[in-house]
Design a protein around this motif. Sequence first.
Motif, short mmCIF file in Angstrom:
data_model
loop_
_atom_site.label_atom_id
_atom_site.label_comp_id
_atom_site.label_asym_id
_atom_site.label_seq_id
_atom_site.Cartn_x
_atom_site.Cartn_y
_atom_site.Cartn_z
N GLY A 52 -40.42 -8.79 -49.57
CA GLY A 52 -39.39 -7.61 -48.95
C GLY A 52 -39.07 -7.31 -50.00
O GLY A 52 -38.87 -5.55 -49.95
N ASP A 53 -38.93 -8.49 -50.82
CA ASP A 53 -38.70 -6.81 -52.40
C ASP A 53 -39.77 -5.83 -52.66
O ASP A 53 -38.88 -4.58 -53.04
CB ASP A 53 -38.64 -7.82 -53.55
CG ASP A 53 -37.47 -8.63 -52.95
OD1 ASP A 53 -36.41 -8.56 -52.62
OD2 ASP A 53 -37.92 -9.86 -54.02
N GLN A 54 -41.06 -5.77 -52.44
CA GLN A 54 -41.38 -4.80 -52.68
C GLN A 54 -41.01 -3.40 -51.08
O GLN A 54 -41.12 -2.33 -51.08
CB GLN A 54 -43.07 -5.07 -52.36
CG GLN A 54 -43.52 -5.88 -53.58
CD GLN A 54 -44.92 -6.62 -53.11
OE1 GLN A 54 -44.81 -7.33 -52.23
NE2 GLN A 54 -46.23 -6.31 -54.11
N ALA A 59 -39.46 1.92 -50.80
CA ALA A 59 -38.01 2.13 -49.82
C ALA A 59 -37.30 3.28 -50.66
O ALA A 59 -37.20 4.55 -50.57
CB ALA A 59 -37.17 2.41 -49.06
N ALA A 60 -36.92 2.40 -51.80
CA ALA A 60 -35.92 3.54 -52.87
C ALA A 60 -36.48 4.21 -53.30
O ALA A 60 -35.73 5.61 -53.67
CB ALA A 60 -35.03 1.81 -54.34
N ARG A 61 -37.52 4.75 -53.84
CA ARG A 61 -38.55 5.47 -54.47
C ARG A 61 -39.32 6.62 -53.08
O ARG A 61 -38.36 7.24 -53.83
CB ARG A 61 -39.95 4.72 -54.65
CG ARG A 61 -39.93 3.96 -55.85
CD ARG A 61 -40.95 4.01 -56.71
NE ARG A 61 -42.04 3.53 -55.92
CZ ARG A 61 -42.40 1.91 -55.20
NH1 ARG A 61 -41.86 1.01 -56.16
NH2 ARG A 61 -43.30 1.89 -54.89
N VAL A 62 -38.86 6.51 -52.34
CA VAL A 62 -39.20 7.44 -51.62
C VAL A 62 -38.02 7.91 -50.46
O VAL A 62 -38.03 9.63 -50.57
CB VAL A 62 -40.31 6.92 -50.24
CG1 VAL A 62 -40.38 7.93 -48.69
CG2 VAL A 62 -41.83 6.31 -50.45
N HIS A 63 -37.39 7.45 -50.86
CA HIS A 63 -36.21 8.00 -49.94
C HIS A 63 -34.90 7.80 -50.69
O HIS A 63 -33.74 8.27 -50.45
CB HIS A 63 -35.35 7.02 -48.74
CG HIS A 63 -36.92 6.85 -48.00
ND1 HIS A 63 -36.70 7.88 -46.83
CD2 HIS A 63 -37.76 5.74 -47.58
CE1 HIS A 63 -38.10 7.36 -46.25
NE2 HIS A 63 -37.65 6.16 -46.24
N ALA A 64 -35.08 7.57 -52.09
CA ALA A 64 -34.58 8.47 -53.10
C ALA A 64 -33.37 9.51 -52.59
O ALA A 64 -31.96 8.87 -53.41
CB ALA A 64 -34.65 8.72 -54.74
N GLY A 65 -34.06 10.70 -52.92
CA GLY A 65 -32.95 11.78 -52.70
C GLY A 65 -32.48 12.49 -50.76
O GLY A 65 -32.25 13.20 -51.04
N ASP A 66 -33.22 11.30 -50.03
CA ASP A 66 -32.22 11.68 -48.69
C ASP A 66 -31.55 12.10 -48.32
O ASP A 66 -31.03 12.95 -48.05
CB ASP A 66 -33.31 10.54 -47.60
CG ASP A 66 -34.65 10.37 -47.64
OD1 ASP A 66 -35.03 11.28 -48.31
OD2 ASP A 66 -35.31 9.36 -47.18
N ALA A 67 -30.44 11.54 -48.75
CA ALA A 67 -28.88 11.52 -48.30
C ALA A 67 -28.13 12.60 -48.95
O ALA A 67 -27.95 13.77 -48.66
CB ALA A 67 -28.45 9.59 -48.62
#
Length: 98
Positions: A52-54, A59-67
Amino acid sequence: MADRMTEKQHDLERQQALDRLREEEKKDLEVEAHRGARPLEGFAGGHTTWTGDQDDEAAARVHAGDAEASWEASERQARLEPAEPQSEDEDDSGLRRE
């Protein structure tokens, strides 16, 4: 006579479809009655080293700037400004050109 035979065939097919749906619903209810981790369909017996950590790291890399991007888009929309093209294939509205 042919109409009656066709109608009987359609009735039989409808009944078979209903029976299949009932069987699938029974299976679903049996599965839902047991709580716990659910393996991916088709991989029930497979072993993996994926954690799950992977998933979290990806997700942190792919969606880093989404917000931030969403906030900026909302602000532009509130001010009725056109979207900035993200690539050469997009026009000023943010839609892709053909």
